[in-house]
Design a protein around this motif. Sequence first.
Motif, PDB file in Angstrom:
ATOM      1  N   LYS A 109       0.840  -1.208   0.000  1.00 20.71           N
ATOM      2  CA  LYS A 109       0.000   0.000   0.000  1.00 20.71           C
ATOM      3  C   LYS A 109       0.870   1.252   0.000  1.00 20.71           C
ATOM      4  O   LYS A 109       0.610   2.215  -0.723  1.00 20.71           O
ATOM      5  CB  LYS A 109      -0.908   0.008   1.234  1.00 20.71           C
ATOM      6  CG  LYS A 109      -1.972  -1.071   1.253  1.00 20.71           C
ATOM      7  CD  LYS A 109      -2.761  -1.004   2.570  1.00 20.71           C
ATOM      8  CE  LYS A 109      -3.735  -2.165   2.687  1.00 20.71           C
ATOM      9  NZ  LYS A 109      -4.434  -2.164   4.014  1.00 20.71           N
ATOM     10  N   ALA A 110       1.915   1.238   0.831  1.00 23.23           N
ATOM     11  CA  ALA A 110       2.794   2.396   0.951  1.00 23.23           C
ATOM     12  C   ALA A 110       3.529   2.666  -0.357  1.00 23.23           C
ATOM     13  O   ALA A 110       3.719   3.820  -0.754  1.00 23.23           O
ATOM     14  CB  ALA A 110       3.788   2.170   2.085  1.00 23.23           C
ATOM     15  N   GLN A 111       3.951   1.613  -1.035  1.00 27.30           N
ATOM     16  CA  GLN A 111       4.679   1.775  -2.288  1.00 27.30           C
ATOM     17  C   GLN A 111       3.821   2.495  -3.331  1.00 27.30           C
ATOM     18  O   GLN A 111       4.295   3.395  -4.029  1.00 27.30           O
ATOM     19  CB  GLN A 111       5.136   0.424  -2.828  1.00 27.30           C
ATOM     20  CG  GLN A 111       5.971   0.536  -4.102  1.00 27.30           C
ATOM     21  CD  GLN A 111       6.490  -0.827  -4.583  1.00 27.30           C
ATOM     22  OE1 GLN A 111       6.257  -1.843  -3.940  1.00 27.30           O
ATOM     23  NE2 GLN A 111       7.180  -0.828  -5.705  1.00 27.30           N
ATOM     24  N   CYS A 232      -0.416   8.184   5.626  1.00 34.71           N
ATOM     25  CA  CYS A 232      -0.231   7.177   6.672  1.00 34.71           C
ATOM     26  C   CYS A 232      -0.795   5.835   6.225  1.00 34.71           C
ATOM     27  O   CYS A 232      -1.868   5.784   5.614  1.00 34.71           O
ATOM     28  CB  CYS A 232      -0.934   7.636   7.953  1.00 34.71           C
ATOM     29  SG  CYS A 232      -0.792   6.479   9.344  1.00 34.71           S
ATOM     30  N   VAL A 233      -0.066   4.781   6.495  1.00 35.17           N
ATOM     31  CA  VAL A 233      -0.536   3.413   6.238  1.00 35.17           C
ATOM     32  C   VAL A 233      -0.604   2.682   7.568  1.00 35.17           C
ATOM     33  O   VAL A 233       0.324   2.735   8.369  1.00 35.17           O
ATOM     34  CB  VAL A 233       0.420   2.671   5.267  1.00 35.17           C
ATOM     35  CG1 VAL A 233       0.189   1.167   5.319  1.00 35.17           C
ATOM     36  CG2 VAL A 233       0.210   3.175   3.843  1.00 35.17           C
ATOM     37  N   LYS A 234      -1.733   2.016   7.789  1.00 31.66           N
ATOM     38  CA  LYS A 234      -1.934   1.243   9.018  1.00 31.66           C
ATOM     39  C   LYS A 234      -1.939  -0.246   8.672  1.00 31.66           C
ATOM     40  O   LYS A 234      -1.801  -0.633   7.535  1.00 31.66           O
ATOM     41  CB  LYS A 234      -3.262   1.636   9.677  1.00 31.66           C
ATOM     42  CG  LYS A 234      -3.321   3.098  10.107  1.00 31.66           C
ATOM     43  CD  LYS A 234      -4.658   3.450  10.719  1.00 31.66           C
ATOM     44  CE  LYS A 234      -5.723   3.602   9.650  1.00 31.66           C
ATOM     45  NZ  LYS A 234      -6.991   4.124  10.210  1.00 31.66           N
ATOM     46  N   GLY A 235      -2.096  -1.068   9.682  1.00 32.76           N
ATOM     47  CA  GLY A 235      -2.286  -2.487   9.435  1.00 32.76           C
ATOM     48  C   GLY A 235      -1.191  -3.401   9.938  1.00 32.76           C
ATOM     49  O   GLY A 235      -1.361  -4.618   9.994  1.00 32.76           O
ATOM     50  N   ILE A 236      -0.014  -2.837  10.303  1.00 33.35           N
ATOM     51  CA  ILE A 236       1.057  -3.680  10.836  1.00 33.35           C
ATOM     52  C   ILE A 236       0.687  -4.126  12.248  1.00 33.35           C
ATOM     53  O   ILE A 236       0.333  -3.306  13.092  1.00 33.35           O
ATOM     54  CB  ILE A 236       2.405  -2.928  10.864  1.00 33.35           C
ATOM     55  CG1 ILE A 236       2.868  -2.612   9.446  1.00 33.35           C
ATOM     56  CG2 ILE A 236       3.470  -3.757  11.584  1.00 33.35           C
ATOM     57  CD1 ILE A 236       4.177  -1.837   9.387  1.00 33.35           C
ATOM     58  N   THR A 237       0.755  -5.411  12.499  1.00 25.57           N
ATOM     59  CA  THR A 237       0.510  -5.942  13.833  1.00 25.57           C
ATOM     60  C   THR A 237       1.730  -6.745  14.281  1.00 25.57           C
ATOM     61  O   THR A 237       2.560  -7.139  13.473  1.00 25.57           O
ATOM     62  CB  THR A 237      -0.738  -6.847  13.863  1.00 25.57           C
ATOM     63  OG1 THR A 237      -0.573  -7.911  12.897  1.00 25.57           O
ATOM     64  CG2 THR A 237      -1.992  -6.066  13.510  1.00 25.57           C
ATOM     65  N   GLY A 238       1.827  -6.962  15.581  1.00 27.49           N
ATOM     66  CA  GLY A 238       2.977  -7.690  16.102  1.00 27.49           C
ATOM     67  C   GLY A 238       4.251  -6.891  16.052  1.00 27.49           C
ATOM     68  O   GLY A 238       5.346  -7.449  16.016  1.00 27.49           O
ATOM     69  N   TRP A 239       4.120  -5.541  16.086  1.00 26.87           N
ATOM     70  CA  TRP A 239       5.284  -4.654  16.021  1.00 26.87           C
ATOM     71  C   TRP A 239       5.735  -4.284  17.418  1.00 26.87           C
ATOM     72  O   TRP A 239       4.907  -4.065  18.307  1.00 26.87           O
ATOM     73  CB  TRP A 239       4.923  -3.395  15.251  1.00 26.87           C
ATOM     74  CG  TRP A 239       5.979  -2.312  15.255  1.00 26.87           C
ATOM     75  CD1 TRP A 239       6.981  -2.157  14.354  1.00 26.87           C
ATOM     76  CD2 TRP A 239       6.119  -1.239  16.198  1.00 26.87           C
ATOM     77  NE1 TRP A 239       7.743  -1.042  14.671  1.00 26.87           N
ATOM     78  CE2 TRP A 239       7.238  -0.468  15.806  1.00 26.87           C
ATOM     79  CE3 TRP A 239       5.423  -0.858  17.344  1.00 26.87           C
ATOM     80  CZ2 TRP A 239       7.663   0.660  16.501  1.00 26.87           C
ATOM     81  CZ3 TRP A 239       5.842   0.260  18.046  1.00 26.87           C
ATOM     82  CH2 TRP A 239       6.944   1.009  17.623  1.00 26.87           C
TER      83      TRP A 239
END
Length: 316
Positions: A109-111, A232-239
């Motif tokens: 998504k960020a790319q 902003c991009v969301k969605g990363i978990t386990g960080w």
Amino acid sequence: MINIVLCGGAGKMLWPLSAGDTPKQFIQFGTEDSLYIKTIKRNNVLCDKADDQLRKAKLSADIVMEPSCKGTAASIMIACFMYPNETFLLTPSDHEISDEKAYAEAVQKAQKLAEKGNIVLFGIEPERAEHRFGYIKDGKTVQFVEKPDAEKAQELVDDGWLVNSGILCFNSSVMMHELVQFPPDQSIIARTVYENIRSGRATHRLCGRFMGEMKKHDIDKSVLERTTKLKCVKGITGWRDVGTYESIYEFRNRKEGGNLSINIGDSFGCADFVDSSGCMVLNNEQDVVVVQTGGKVLVAHKDTDIMQAMKKLEEY
């Protein structure tokens, strides 16, 4: 094609394991890979293709060696000179991310956003307010605040702000345009540093003489708090930012009784954390961090502000 750029700090909050000459991303906790190696493995699968020549030479990356720490803005500016008009994924090498699928989806998504001329930050849902992070307010206009005090951090979390993961995606030419505006005198010196790089087969050494003339600037203050190009991009978990002993304790499997022991060490009637490279025994202690390495020993409560303690020590 996306270029992966790794960065990392000294991690004084993990003294004595991490100091100026032993950054925290190179620490090996027990037998597991260092955070640096984990980051390379996590991002290798995101590259569009591997370079055949580098693979045959048993190398997988260009390494740029800084002679002195001048902050993230200086490093990014020099990297932009080296690789103009390329898409960058800038990622700290001292974080852990357990959900690699969610991470890969967020990067995709960020790319796409970066290729449209945006500077993309990766936001993380906060578990609690912490003043050692920057914060992002997602929306039509993305707002950014770098490391507020504890009271302000709590206000931001209550208002739905996200933690800044430190991961960025951008086109190098777009980022250079922003960097030239905010610390304007630095681009001339950065170009001189770039023009005097000493390059080997896969290692590039920056000139210490010219690098020494650069001022210390972080990308957060130099660009992120000022630019109008933020997304902003969301969605990363386990960080998790492995920046304190408490974060190490929370993120790893603990023994019966709540103890965590890395390398050699043992404890009796204690709770929480032990790390020792030699023989060390604790008895009837609670919420304690004990670290022994290189002739240095730390004994402290697990949520102690190590940096403040070290500053106090320097007064004596």
